[in-house]
Write a protein that holds these residues in place. Structure first.
Motif, PDB file in Angstrom:
ATOM      1  N   LYS A 118       9.303   2.413  -2.102  1.00 43.48           N
ATOM      2  CA  LYS A 118       7.965   2.877  -2.471  1.00 43.48           C
ATOM      3  C   LYS A 118       7.029   1.700  -2.724  1.00 43.48           C
ATOM      4  CE  LYS A 118       9.333   3.229  -7.305  1.00 43.48           C
ATOM      5  NZ  LYS A 118       9.595   4.100  -8.431  1.00 43.48           N
ATOM      6  N   PRO A 119       5.714   1.928  -2.531  1.00 42.84           N
ATOM      7  CA  PRO A 119       4.733   0.901  -2.867  1.00 42.84           C
ATOM      8  C   PRO A 119       4.392   0.967  -4.354  1.00 42.84           C
ATOM      9  CG  PRO A 119       3.625   2.775  -1.894  1.00 42.84           C
ATOM     10  CD  PRO A 119       5.098   3.093  -1.886  1.00 42.84           C
ATOM     11  N   ALA A 120       3.863  -0.137  -4.899  1.00 37.54           N
ATOM     12  CA  ALA A 120       3.452  -0.158  -6.301  1.00 37.54           C
ATOM     13  C   ALA A 120       2.279   0.785  -6.529  1.00 37.54           C
ATOM     14  CB  ALA A 120       3.091  -1.575  -6.729  1.00 37.54           C
ATOM     15  N   VAL A 121       1.408   0.921  -5.533  1.00 33.97           N
ATOM     16  CA  VAL A 121       0.277   1.854  -5.593  1.00 33.97           C
ATOM     17  C   VAL A 121       0.260   2.658  -4.302  1.00 33.97           C
ATOM     18  CG1 VAL A 121      -1.129   0.424  -7.122  1.00 33.97           C
ATOM     19  CG2 VAL A 121      -1.337   0.142  -4.654  1.00 33.97           C
ATOM     20  N   ARG A 122      -0.255   3.870  -4.366  1.00 34.63           N
ATOM     21  CA  ARG A 122      -0.286   4.743  -3.185  1.00 34.63           C
ATOM     22  C   ARG A 122      -1.523   4.491  -2.324  1.00 34.63           C
ATOM     23  NH1 ARG A 122       4.477   6.404  -1.501  1.00 34.63           N
ATOM     24  NH2 ARG A 122       5.744   7.019  -3.258  1.00 34.63           N
ATOM     25  N   HIS A 123      -2.570   3.932  -2.917  1.00 30.68           N
ATOM     26  CA  HIS A 123      -3.769   3.621  -2.133  1.00 30.68           C
ATOM     27  C   HIS A 123      -4.608   2.590  -2.891  1.00 30.68           C
ATOM     28  CE1 HIS A 123      -6.335   6.002  -4.829  1.00 30.68           C
ATOM     29  NE2 HIS A 123      -5.322   6.867  -4.847  1.00 30.68           N
ATOM     30  N   MET A 124      -5.467   1.907  -2.169  1.00 28.59           N
ATOM     31  CA  MET A 124      -6.409   0.975  -2.777  1.00 28.59           C
ATOM     32  C   MET A 124      -7.671   0.921  -1.917  1.00 28.59           C
ATOM     33  SD  MET A 124      -5.034  -2.919  -1.925  1.00 28.59           S
ATOM     34  CE  MET A 124      -3.689  -2.828  -3.074  1.00 28.59           C
ATOM     35  N   THR A 125      -8.771   0.525  -2.537  1.00 30.02           N
ATOM     36  CA  THR A 125     -10.033   0.386  -1.828  1.00 30.02           C
ATOM     37  C   THR A 125     -10.321  -1.096  -1.650  1.00 30.02           C
ATOM     38  OG1 THR A 125     -10.836   2.435  -2.806  1.00 30.02           O
ATOM     39  CG2 THR A 125     -12.488   0.958  -1.865  1.00 30.02           C
ATOM     40  N   VAL A 126     -10.593  -1.497  -0.402  1.00 31.32           N
ATOM     41  CA  VAL A 126     -10.835  -2.908  -0.089  1.00 31.32           C
ATOM     42  C   VAL A 126     -12.105  -3.030   0.746  1.00 31.32           C
ATOM     43  CG1 VAL A 126      -8.368  -3.441  -0.129  1.00 31.32           C
ATOM     44  CG2 VAL A 126      -9.457  -2.864   2.032  1.00 31.32           C
ATOM     45  N   HIS A 127     -12.627  -4.253   0.783  1.00 32.62           N
ATOM     46  CA  HIS A 127     -13.758  -4.571   1.645  1.00 32.62           C
ATOM     47  C   HIS A 127     -13.231  -5.262   2.902  1.00 32.62           C
ATOM     48  CE1 HIS A 127     -16.584  -3.641  -1.558  1.00 32.62           C
ATOM     49  NE2 HIS A 127     -15.906  -4.434  -2.377  1.00 32.62           N
ATOM     50  N   PRO A 128     -13.780  -4.983   4.074  1.00 27.88           N
ATOM     51  CA  PRO A 128     -13.368  -5.714   5.273  1.00 27.88           C
ATOM     52  C   PRO A 128     -13.569  -7.224   5.077  1.00 27.88           C
ATOM     53  CG  PRO A 128     -14.666  -3.806   5.881  1.00 27.88           C
ATOM     54  CD  PRO A 128     -14.757  -3.924   4.383  1.00 27.88           C
ATOM     55  N   GLY A 129     -12.574  -8.008   5.462  1.00 29.87           N
ATOM     56  CA  GLY A 129     -12.610  -9.453   5.303  1.00 29.87           C
ATOM     57  C   GLY A 129     -12.039  -9.938   3.992  1.00 29.87           C
ATOM     58  N   GLU A 130     -11.689  -9.026   3.097  1.00 29.46           N
ATOM     59  CA  GLU A 130     -11.172  -9.373   1.776  1.00 29.46           C
ATOM     60  C   GLU A 130      -9.655  -9.483   1.817  1.00 29.46           C
ATOM     61  OE1 GLU A 130     -11.906  -7.659  -2.694  1.00 29.46           O
ATOM     62  OE2 GLU A 130     -11.644  -6.185  -1.099  1.00 29.46           O
ATOM     63  N   LEU A 131      -9.115 -10.549   1.212  1.00 29.81           N
ATOM     64  CA  LEU A 131      -7.665 -10.728   1.138  1.00 29.81           C
ATOM     65  C   LEU A 131      -7.098  -9.780   0.088  1.00 29.81           C
ATOM     66  CD1 LEU A 131      -5.367 -12.546   2.261  1.00 29.81           C
ATOM     67  CD2 LEU A 131      -5.698 -13.988   0.258  1.00 29.81           C
ATOM     68  N   SER A 132      -6.118  -8.965   0.455  1.00 33.43           N
ATOM     69  CA  SER A 132      -5.551  -7.964  -0.455  1.00 33.43           C
ATOM     70  C   SER A 132      -4.036  -8.024  -0.410  1.00 33.43           C
ATOM     71  CB  SER A 132      -6.021  -6.563  -0.060  1.00 33.43           C
ATOM     72  OG  SER A 132      -7.421  -6.491  -0.031  1.00 33.43           O
ATOM     73  N   GLN A 133      -3.412  -7.531  -1.480  1.00 33.70           N
ATOM     74  CA  GLN A 133      -1.950  -7.541  -1.553  1.00 33.70           C
ATOM     75  C   GLN A 133      -1.450  -6.268  -2.218  1.00 33.70           C
ATOM     76  OE1 GLN A 133       0.286 -11.074  -2.924  1.00 33.70           O
ATOM     77  NE2 GLN A 133       1.211  -9.756  -4.468  1.00 33.70           N
ATOM     78  N   VAL A 134      -0.330  -5.774  -1.713  1.00 32.43           N
ATOM     79  CA  VAL A 134       0.357  -4.641  -2.344  1.00 32.43           C
ATOM     80  C   VAL A 134       1.848  -4.970  -2.360  1.00 32.43           C
ATOM     81  CG1 VAL A 134       0.608  -3.396  -0.156  1.00 32.43           C
ATOM     82  CG2 VAL A 134       0.689  -2.131  -2.313  1.00 32.43           C
ATOM     83  N   MET A 135       2.521  -4.582  -3.439  1.00 30.92           N
ATOM     84  CA  MET A 135       3.955  -4.831  -3.566  1.00 30.92           C
ATOM     85  C   MET A 135       4.733  -3.568  -3.194  1.00 30.92           C
ATOM     86  SD  MET A 135       4.230  -7.981  -4.510  1.00 30.92           S
ATOM     87  CE  MET A 135       5.966  -8.047  -4.946  1.00 30.92           C
ATOM     88  N   TYR A 136       5.876  -3.769  -2.564  1.00 32.54           N
ATOM     89  CA  TYR A 136       6.787  -2.670  -2.236  1.00 32.54           C
ATOM     90  C   TYR A 136       8.119  -2.919  -2.939  1.00 32.54           C
ATOM     91  CZ  TYR A 136       3.810  -0.784   1.446  1.00 32.54           C
ATOM     92  OH  TYR A 136       2.780  -0.197   2.140  1.00 32.54           O
ATOM     93  N   GLU A 137       8.728  -1.837  -3.401  1.00 36.62           N
ATOM     94  CA  GLU A 137      10.024  -1.952  -4.061  1.00 36.62           C
ATOM     95  C   GLU A 137      11.065  -1.158  -3.292  1.00 36.62           C
ATOM     96  OE1 GLU A 137      12.261  -1.152  -8.340  1.00 36.62           O
ATOM     97  OE2 GLU A 137      10.085  -0.947  -8.191  1.00 36.62           O
ATOM     98  N   PHE A 138      12.226  -1.775  -3.151  1.00 34.19           N
ATOM     99  CA  PHE A 138      13.347  -1.135  -2.460  1.00 34.19           C
ATOM    100  C   PHE A 138      14.558  -1.196  -3.382  1.00 34.19           C
ATOM    101  CE2 PHE A 138      17.141  -1.189   0.089  1.00 34.19           C
ATOM    102  CZ  PHE A 138      16.920  -0.172   0.996  1.00 34.19           C
ATOM    103  N   ARG A 139      15.271  -0.093  -3.515  1.00 31.73           N
ATOM    104  CA  ARG A 139      16.490  -0.059  -4.332  1.00 31.73           C
ATOM    105  C   ARG A 139      17.603   0.642  -3.576  1.00 31.73           C
ATOM    106  NH1 ARG A 139      19.051   3.067  -8.435  1.00 31.73           N
ATOM    107  NH2 ARG A 139      17.485   4.717  -8.263  1.00 31.73           N
ATOM    108  N   ASN A 140      18.748  -0.028  -3.502  1.00 38.57           N
ATOM    109  CA  ASN A 140      19.925   0.533  -2.854  1.00 38.57           C
ATOM    110  C   ASN A 140      20.645   1.433  -3.861  1.00 38.57           C
ATOM    111  OD1 ASN A 140      22.219   1.120  -1.406  1.00 38.57           O
ATOM    112  ND2 ASN A 140      22.997  -0.977  -1.341  1.00 38.57           N
ATOM    113  N   LYS A 141      20.600   2.754  -3.648  1.00 40.10           N
ATOM    114  CA  LYS A 141      21.222   3.709  -4.565  1.00 40.10           C
ATOM    115  C   LYS A 141      22.681   4.001  -4.193  1.00 40.10           C
ATOM    116  CE  LYS A 141      18.556   7.278  -4.344  1.00 40.10           C
ATOM    117  NZ  LYS A 141      17.805   8.516  -4.652  1.00 40.10           N
ATOM    118  N   GLN A 142      23.154   3.368  -3.141  1.00 41.75           N
ATOM    119  CA  GLN A 142      24.511   3.643  -2.682  1.00 41.75           C
ATOM    120  C   GLN A 142      25.523   2.784  -3.437  1.00 41.75           C
ATOM    121  OE1 GLN A 142      24.453   4.337   1.825  1.00 41.75           O
ATOM    122  NE2 GLN A 142      22.755   2.933   1.467  1.00 41.75           N
TER     123      GLN A 142
END
Length: 199
Positions: free
Chosen positions: A90-114
């Motif tokens: 899953k991502p840290a956030v489900r959506h974000m608002t950005v401006h074209p040309g703006e540097l943006s970052q989103v974090m994703y988390e992965f967990r092995n449940k097996q």
């Protein structure tokens, strides 16, 4: 003597044919790199290294996300995840608002449940399709394989810039990742760092 001349002529013809084949193989191998990049660019697959992507963005006037930011426009970027297997992704956030040309970052988390070690990788897709040519990832975990132990969690960033040349009618972009297990590689130890490079 006639037989010897015929043999020499046959050898020269064979040598000429082999030289043509070698030249064609060299030309094909030389053309593969730009052809591969063109196909991946047309399909919206980021295969460039971080340095190549930064050069490409600089050529477009979007160097490091701090040039030509269009503050008059806002783009909603939605983050969608799909997991093919019993694990959390899953991502840290489900959506974000950005401006074209703006540097943006989103974090994703992965967990092995097996209860076993597994190897997996993610493949991105975009909606609408025309947005893929304007969604430039500077850093991404996509296309890299990662191995996680039972219960292990990892976080990966996606750093991106939306090209200001994105069509004006596009107000929302959906970045979707499908994370799936790589068959036959579950016993491999973790060798990759959590930060992948855009491809």
């Amino acid at each position: 003597m006639r037989l010897l001349n015929a043999l020499r002529r046959d050898n020269r013809q064979l040598l000429a044919k082999l030289a043509v084949i070698v030249a064609l193989m060299f030309g094909f191998g030389y053309a593969l790199v730009p052809l591969y990049k063109a196909i991946c660019e047309a399909l919206g697959i980021n295969v460039l290294s971080l340095a190549e992507r930064q050069v490409a963005l600089a050529d477009k006037g979007v160097a490091n996300g701090n040039g030509q930011v269009d503050y008059s426009r806002e783009i909603t970027v939605e983050f969608d995840t799909n997991a093919r297997g019993p694990w959390d992704f899953k991502p840290a956030v489900r959506h974000m608002t950005v401006h074209p040309g703006e540097l943006s970052q989103v974090m994703y988390e992965f967990r092995n449940k097996q209860d076993r070690t597994m190897a997996a990788q993610a493949i991105p897709s975009y909606a609408p399709m025309q947005a893929s040519a304007h969604f430039n990832k500077l850093e991404c975990f996509c296309f890299n394989e990662y191995t996680l132990k039972p219960g292990e969690s990892r976080q990966w960033p996606v750093v991106f810039v939306i090209d200001p040349k994105l069509p004006k009618d596009v107000k929302t972009i959906t970045l979707s990742y499908t994370f799936f297990e790589v068959a036959g590689k579950g016993a491999v130890k973790l060798s990759q760092s959590p930060k992948g490079t855009a491809l």
